[in-house]
Design a protein around this motif. Structure first.
Motif, PDB file in Angstrom:
ATOM      1  N   VAL A  30       0.854  -1.188   0.000  1.00 57.04           N
ATOM      2  CA  VAL A  30       0.000   0.000   0.000  1.00 57.04           C
ATOM      3  C   VAL A  30       0.885   1.230   0.000  1.00 57.04           C
ATOM      4  N   LYS A  38      -4.473   6.040   3.638  1.00 56.97           N
ATOM      5  CA  LYS A  38      -4.000   4.656   3.594  1.00 56.97           C
ATOM      6  C   LYS A  38      -4.400   3.894   4.855  1.00 56.97           C
ATOM      7  N   SER A  39      -4.166   4.517   5.999  1.00 54.02           N
ATOM      8  CA  SER A  39      -4.465   3.831   7.260  1.00 54.02           C
ATOM      9  C   SER A  39      -5.948   3.515   7.386  1.00 54.02           C
ATOM     10  N   LEU A  42      -6.780   0.441   5.345  1.00 55.38           N
ATOM     11  CA  LEU A  42      -6.360  -0.783   6.017  1.00 55.38           C
ATOM     12  C   LEU A  42      -7.283  -1.133   7.177  1.00 55.38           C
ATOM     13  N   THR A  59       3.261   6.598  10.111  1.00 54.72           N
ATOM     14  CA  THR A  59       3.870   5.307   9.766  1.00 54.72           C
ATOM     15  C   THR A  59       5.322   5.570   9.369  1.00 54.72           C
ATOM     16  N   ASP A 136       1.999  -1.834   4.757  1.00 57.42           N
ATOM     17  CA  ASP A 136       1.719  -0.408   4.848  1.00 57.42           C
ATOM     18  C   ASP A 136       3.042   0.340   4.905  1.00 57.42           C
ATOM     19  N   THR A 137       3.260   1.239   3.938  1.00 57.43           N
ATOM     20  CA  THR A 137       4.514   1.992   3.864  1.00 57.43           C
ATOM     21  C   THR A 137       4.294   3.428   4.327  1.00 57.43           C
TER      22      THR A 137
END
Length: 718
Positions: A30, A38-39, A42, A59, A136-137
């Motif tokens: 991601v 993004k979070s 998820l 992150t 997750d990046t």
């Protein structure tokens, strides 16, 4: 195919102990800009709030998230999480999961806003999730904030590339709908590694935050930017919803109503639920395509690590046997390299015995051939030597001691190149030590043993070096001890003088008169007859010009050699002996002349011209004396040079090379084969021991991975 994703999860668990880069596993990565949602995506897939939130980069290290559906386990609807760094603890409260992520991030990265490549592995078990593996990046940022590094953009970009460059990874590019999707950083980065878009799925968030009067219909249908795997829209919870603790289930229901109201024609193909199903299906098909390649890759790596482990060696049972084997193997390898019988013959350059041969015949041989007999010897030096040897009287003859002094001075010049040849061979024998060490993995394993062995061999070579140098010096001293003017290849004084007299006759007599021509023919005929009757080296050779007993006796006695030829053999018996082929075969004067001419090669042509110019102002007698001494020195120096060139390589082979070969193994055994030193000799370096442990762990992980993959039959892939 539902069982394929758990297989990949098992493989990830297997390789966590040895590193993520051990093998490229299929997973969903991601990526997206900072605060792109993004979070929230998820959390929507998991159905729980468990990710840290805040401003800036939250992150700061990759989060590897494995979703495992445990509904088939026969248990109640229990949801729990587990971290790979704390396998003994089961998290049932997802607020604790959030706190553990924050604690672990601070432990890895620190309190600043920097980032790290070290991942956090989290596994979530729930009956409400589909089997997925996601990464997750950190969010893409442009400007450093606070104490972030100045190159934060490049650091994040590099971290993302390490994951999406994996050809088995699916890229989930998240972009907010309230900005132009053509400016999406996520899609831009994805295109750098997946220009065809074969493994990139686009997700558009924040559809509910678009300006009034606008919609994302063209974006979701791919009219703006086409995408092979499609574009899926989702609606995340707002910050107010999060503060009011609005649940994920409620948010999913609100999202469904939003799509039915705003995009009724696309509602069935958008939303978090559809995204989870699409990702699950996409990942399963991707795993199905990659699994055969994974099998092959695992088998290849198993073979490589098994070979590496064999090279690093196994634990030692009998130390005395190992020490003796290493000594024997090194000694045989060393001798084989010298003899040219080694199995691993070097092809890039000469080494061992071949290089020693090159040193003897090319380096040393050409060096001696390049040493001129008259280098450093001027005409003035020769004249001074002649005058100093006569003392206070003006001598009628050239003193023989002058020739000996001058030729000894030139012979000494052969000593330095000969000693340099010994040094070159010694250096090559030392190079062979390093070459053999590289061919033996045992010595790379036992570094202390290697150092001790090299020290013993080096001491043996040094011990042989002194007598070798001494013998080479003695060879030169032997040549200096006695100047053998009766050597069969030496052009004697009479022969040289005869040549000089004939030369002077040709220069002084007029060449354009018939009388001069006939006189020259007569002189030549007379000289040839005299030479046939009294060849050089016979008793007449020393008496032919004066009756004395020395090398130069009678050279300038005032009479020509034709006048004194009869005094050499008054009774005529010696002439009869030569004519009848007696016990002393004659040495033809022409042969001696050719020998002398051979020694004067083209390398001294320039020196001859220079010397002729220097003699132009000399008196005839002085010029005759200089030329006579020079020719004699050339002749005798050539003989000595040939002898030295033959004897020095033989000396080096006998005293150095062959001696080392014959005594190497016994020397190593006597110095190293001692029971009290076995432990020290076979002690390994910590780096090598660590490398063997890592190789063993990797090999064990690969074997387990092979078992996991073997559970999947080819028929189950379809």
């Amino acid at each position: 195919m539902e069982h394929l994703i758990p297989v990949i999860n098992k493989l990830q668990d297997v390789f966590q102990t040895v590193g993520r880069d051990a093998i490229q596993l299929p997973q969903i990565v991601v990526i997206g800009a900072q605060s792109s949602g993004k979070s929230s995506v998820l959390e929507g897939l998991v159905g729980r709030d468990f990710l840290p939130r805040g401003t800036g980069i939250v992150t700061r290290c990759p989060l590897v998230l494995q979703l495992v559906n445990n509904q088939s386990d026969g248990k109640d609807e229990e949801e729990w999480a587990q971290f790979s760094h704390d396998r003994d603890r089961k998290f049932t409260d997802f607020e604790d999961v959030e706190g553990e992520i924050q604690r672990r991030t601070a432990e890895i990265v620190g309190s600043n806003k920097g980032i790290s490549h070290q991942p956090i592995n989290l596994k979530v078990f729930s009956p409400h999730v589909l089997n997925l593996t996601l990464v997750d990046t950190p969010g893409i940022t442009k400007v450093p904030v606070g104490d972030q590094p100045e190159d934060i953009e490049g650091l994040v970009y590099e971290l993302i590339l390490t994951y999406i460059s994996n050809p088995n990874a699916i890229i989930l590019a998240v972009s907010p709908a309230n900005i132009d999707i053509a400016t999406s950083e996520a899609l831009k980065i994805a295109k750098t590694v997946d220009p065809e878009g074969n493994r990139t799925l686009a997700v558009v968030t924040k559809l509910d935050l678009m300006d009034a009067g606008t919609d994302a219909l063209d974006v979701l249908t791919g009219r703006v930017i086409p995408n092979k795997l499609g574009i899926i829209g989702v609606v995340n919870r707002s910050q107010l919803d999060i503060k009011n603790r609005k649940g994920i289930k409620e948010a999913v229901q609100s999202e469904s109503l939003f799509f039915q109201r705003r995009y009724p024609g696309l509602a069935a193909r958008n939303g978090t639920t559809y995204l989870a199903q699409a990702l699950n299906k996409l990942l399963m098909h991707h795993i199905r395509q990659c699994l055969p390649e994974l099998r092959t890759r695992i088998n290849i790596m198993m073979s490589q690590y098994q070979q590496l482990l064999n090279t690093l060696g196994q634990p030692i049972d009998d130390k005395s046997q190992v020490v003796l084997q290493i000594i024997t193997k090194f000694a045989s390898t060393y001798c084989a390299v010298i003899q040219g019988t080694s199995h691993d013959i070097e092809t890039a350059e000469l080494c061992g015995g071949a290089r020693i041969c090159y040193i003897f015949h090319e380096t040393y041989g050409k060096t001696l051939e390049g040493v001129s007999a008259l280098d450093g010897l001027s005409t003035a030096d020769i004249l001074h030597a002649i005058r100093n040897a006569t003392g206070p009287r003006y001598s009628l003859f050239i003193p023989e001691i002058a020739f000996e002094l001058l030729v000894k001075r030139q012979i000494r010049r052969l000593e330095d190149p000969s000693l340099r040849c010994v040094e070159l061979v010694y250096e090559e024998l030392q190079r062979i030590i390093q070459y053999c060490s590289q061919q033996m993995p045992e010595l790379r394993r036992f570094t202390h043993f290697h150092d001790k062995l090299v020290d013993v061999v080096t001491q043996l070579l040094r011990r042989c070096l002194a007598p070798t140098n001494s013998m080479v010096e003695n060879l030169i001293a032997i040549e200096l001890a006695y100047i053998n003017t009766n050597h069969p290849d030496f052009a004697g004084g009479t022969a040289v003088l005869s040549d000089l007299v004939r030369k002077e006759d040709r220069e002084t007599l007029p060449a354009n008169t018939s009388g001069a021509a006939s006189h020259q023919v007569s002189t030549t005929t007379e000289y040839q007859e005299s030479s046939a009757a009294h060849p050089p080296g016979s008793s007449a050779d020393h008496a032919v010009v004066g009756g004395g007993g020395g090398l130069f006796s009678g050279f300038f006695g005032g009479k020509r050699h034709t006048d004194t030829s009869t005094s050499a053999s008054p009774s005529g018996k010696e002439d009869e002996g030569h004519a009848s082929g007696g016990s002393h075969p004659p040495r033809l004067h022409g042969d001696a002349q050719r020998t002398m001419s051979t020694n004067v090669d083209r390398t001294v042509h320039a020196d001859l011209l220079h010397r002729q110019a220097a003699k132009a102002d000399l008196k005839p007698r002085q010029r005759m004396e200089c030329e006579l001494i020079e020719n004699l020195i050339r002749s005798y120096f050539g003989i000595v040079r040939k002898t030295v060139l033959d004897c020095v390589p033989k000396t080096i082979m006998n005293f150095l090379v062959n001696y080392v070969q014959d005594n190497l193994q016994s020397e190593l055994v006597s110095k190293l084969y001692k029971a009290e030193e076995f432990d020290e000799l076979l002690s390994e370096s910590e780096e090598l021991a660590q490398q063997r442990r890592e190789a063993a762990e990797m090999l064990e992980a690969l074997r387990r991975a092979a078992l996991v993959v073997s559970e999947v039959r080819d028929a189950q892939l379809w």
